[in-house]
Design an enzyme around this catalytic site. Structure first.
Site, mmCIF file in Angstrom:
data_model
loop_
_atom_site.group_PDB
_atom_site.id
_atom_site.type_symbol
_atom_site.label_atom_id
_atom_site.label_comp_id
_atom_site.label_asym_id
_atom_site.label_seq_id
_atom_site.Cartn_x
_atom_site.Cartn_y
_atom_site.Cartn_z
ATOM 1 C CB CYS A 1 -0.984 0.001 1.168
ATOM 2 S SG CYS A 1 -0.262 -0.356 2.760
ATOM 3 C CG ASP B 1 -4.214 0.135 -1.168
ATOM 4 O OD1 ASP B 1 -4.892 -0.889 -1.387
ATOM 5 O OD2 ASP B 1 -3.748 0.409 -0.050
ATOM 6 C CG HIS B 2 -2.549 -3.441 -2.389
ATOM 7 N ND1 HIS B 2 -3.232 -4.496 -1.818
ATOM 8 C CD2 HIS B 2 -2.095 -2.684 -1.358
ATOM 9 C CE1 HIS B 2 -3.192 -4.388 -0.505
ATOM 10 N NE2 HIS B 2 -2.513 -3.296 -0.194
#
Length: 455
Positions: A39, A302-303
């Site tokens: 992150c 974010d991911h």
């Protein structure tokens, strides 16, 4: 949150009725990817508009250089009030503080520029657990134990010990709703409402732990020969620790039995269902306060998450599961439904938001703005990508329908670089903030008369 985990995209297991309803009146980007994982680097790119090679935050805890602009600071310059519920995983520039700064004791703190409405400190969860205690939760000596499942530690179909009404997802939703109901509506605001989930430890509170039927859960991708792809993958397959994903567990992730993968996925999809319910409550509050039709709503992550695919858990490596992200943008000025299948990147989100609210995009930003419904980045009519650097992608002029950025460089030299530099030097490019000058010894032959190999 993995990019395919939306019912609107046809996922066979996830339960996301509120996000699906939002998607029905918004633009859904189906091939949206992040710049990095975990992150810290991912959020640095998302909030600065810079690629990792430029902002240099290559791992959680790596400081972010204070010279880089970010979304919050640029919004403030434009007259908007950027507020934060959640976290940004940003370590401060050490040149502005000392090694004793307590912000260096955690993975990351709050990025400069955000007005903190409610901070979720993602290592100790202090603010969240204080809130839970105020709600009547009896905290043990190690409050983190409440986030694990009941019974034996490890992959489990059992619910999390913490009740749903006191979960960290409930905390984030309550704080976001509190902001919407108390903020002054005569002042333009921005709210970065961050939900920690879905995130390890993989355990969902009841009743969300059984929100998804086991027979609908897809099997993981990969086979027994995964380790032969690359030595680094072989290392990860043998070294990932279960304690990083399951509260109180010991040993390595592999071998991961089929029933353990199903239990992990059921918990993960349950966490998504809980977040979907929380987002639905936040959007309801937005409507009830009369602000929905003047608010740009963006839902993203974010991911992603490997979730057992290729034998891995977490976010790492080179697989789509770690970098493919959800992105839904509801713009009252451009109602959906609309699908964009073009490749888009999280690094473009910061300039896109600034462009949408009428704020200038800072020159150092590597990215370019685009708008919901556009197939990728916006370009000037008749413009093509700059051909001087494959990492640039800036707009350059054309001549007779062919790229002529190099001709323009020779004709109107503004940026130059040392021999061997791969920096974009197009005069039309605002994305390269550093100006290079040729040395006197090279002035006679610089710029080169033809593109170097690889341009």
């Amino acid at each position: 949150m993995a990019g395919d985990c939306l019912g609107a995209l046809g996922h066979p297991a996830v339960r996301t009725p509120n996000l699906d309803a939002l998607a029905a009146e918004a633009t859904v980007f189906t091939r949206h990817f992040g710049q990095s994982a975990p992150c810290g680097p991912a959020r640095a790119s998302m909030l600065t508009g810079l690629y990792v090679m430029n902002h240099r935050v290559v791992a959680n805890g790596v400081p972010l250089d204070a010279r880089h602009p970010n979304l919050a600071l640029e919004l403030r310059r434009a007259g908007l009030d950027p507020n934060l519920v959640g976290y940004t995983t940003t370590a401060p520039d050490p040149r502005g503080t000392t090694a004793a700064d307590p912000r260096f004791r955690v993975w990351g703190d709050v990025q400069e520029g955000w007005r903190v409405f409610a901070h979720f400190d993602e290592v100790e969860f202090h603010n969240y657990f204080a809130w839970a205690a105020a709600k009547g939760i009896a905290l043990p000596a190690d409050p983190m134990a409440l986030l694990g499942p009941e019974g034996t530690p490890g992959p489990s179909a059992a619910p999390m010990r913490m009740p749903a009404w006191a979960s960290d997802t409930a905390w984030a939703a309550e704080k976001a709703i509190e902001f919407l109901r108390t903020t002054r509506r005569d002042r333009p605001w921005v709210l970065h409402a961050g939900f920690f989930r879905p995130h390890p430890p993989f355990a969902a509170a009841a009743p969300w732990h059984e929100a998804v039927a086991v027979d609908r859960i897809p099997a993981p991708l990969g086979d027994a020969a995964e380790a032969e792809q690359h030595p680094l993958l072989r290392h990860w397959l043998g070294s990932q620790k279960r304690s990083s994903f399951y509260q109180g567990a010991t040993g390595t992730v592999q071998p991961l039995a089929a029933e353990e993968v199903r239990a992990t996925r059921q918990a993960y999809y349950g966490l998504i269902a809980e977040v979907d319910d929380a987002i639905g409550r936040v959007l309801t509050a937005l409507r009830e306060t009369g602000q929905a039709e003047e608010t740009l709503v963006i839902v993203t992550a974010d991911h992603g998450e490997q979730l057992g695919d290729h034998g891995l858990l977490g976010k790492l490596g080179w697989f789509d599961q770690s970098y493919h992200l959800p992105l839904i943008i509801r713009d009252p000025a451009a109602p959906g439904p609309r699908r964009v299948a073009a490749f888009t990147e999280a690094v473009d989100l910061m300039p896109t938001i600034l462009d949408r609210v009428g704020a200038p995009v800072p020159a150092p930003a590597t990215a370019s703005p685009w708008r919901p419904g556009c197939a990728g980045r916006r370009r000037r009519p008749g413009a093509t990508r700059c051909i001087s650097n494959t990492t640039c992608g800036a707009a350059g002029p054309t001549r007779a329908g062919r790229p002529s950025a190099w001709t323009s460089m020779r004709r109107r030299w503004r940026r130059s670089g040392p021999s061997g530099s791969s920096m974009c030097i197009s005069p039309a490019c605002r994305r390269c903030s550093t100006t290079w000058r040729p040395t006197p010894a090279r002035a006679a032959t610089w710029p080169p008369r033809r593109p170097r190999p690889g341009c």
